[in-house]
Design a protein around this motif. Sequence first.
Motif, mmCIF file in Angstrom:
data_model
loop_
_atom_site.group_PDB
_atom_site.id
_atom_site.type_symbol
_atom_site.label_atom_id
_atom_site.label_comp_id
_atom_site.label_asym_id
_atom_site.label_seq_id
_atom_site.Cartn_x
_atom_site.Cartn_y
_atom_site.Cartn_z
ATOM 1 N N UNK A 28 0.831 -1.203 0.000
ATOM 2 C CA UNK A 28 0.000 0.000 0.000
ATOM 3 C C UNK A 28 0.867 1.256 0.000
ATOM 4 N N UNK A 29 0.213 2.380 -0.321
ATOM 5 C CA UNK A 29 0.926 3.658 -0.307
ATOM 6 C C UNK A 29 1.387 4.020 1.096
ATOM 7 N N UNK A 30 0.592 3.648 2.084
ATOM 8 C CA UNK A 30 0.942 3.930 3.479
ATOM 9 C C UNK A 30 2.205 3.180 3.883
ATOM 10 N N UNK A 31 2.303 1.930 3.468
ATOM 11 C CA UNK A 31 3.489 1.141 3.775
ATOM 12 C C UNK A 31 4.721 1.735 3.087
ATOM 13 N N UNK A 32 4.546 2.165 1.848
ATOM 14 C CA UNK A 32 5.652 2.783 1.113
ATOM 15 C C UNK A 32 6.083 4.081 1.789
#
Length: 112
Positions: A28-32
């Motif tokens: 996900x973008x949050x993880x990135x």
Amino acid sequence: MAKKQKVSGQVVTEALQVAKATQRPGQTKEQTRLIAQGIQKGIEEYKKRHKEKARELDKQKRKLQQAQQPNNANNSDAPEIVTIYKQSRLSWGLLWLSWIGFALYAAVYNPF
């Protein structure tokens, strides 16, 4: 009161590029974003340590220079010692000996 250090835009973009380059499928973008923040903190820590090392080296260098300056001021009346390097005769002698040996070898084993 803790001072919050400002992060340069270059560090942020560099961290984001590295995070995107190592991004896994399905991430996900949050993880990135979290990975990019971790990389950013690593870069900041590296730069901070590098600055500390540079400061310490500068301090040591300054101390050495200050220790040497009084010695130079006291010895300004003394004449400077100049070292002149003289070429060794041994090297030339060995060169001539090798050429003579080569000529004798050529004369003995390769008669004209």
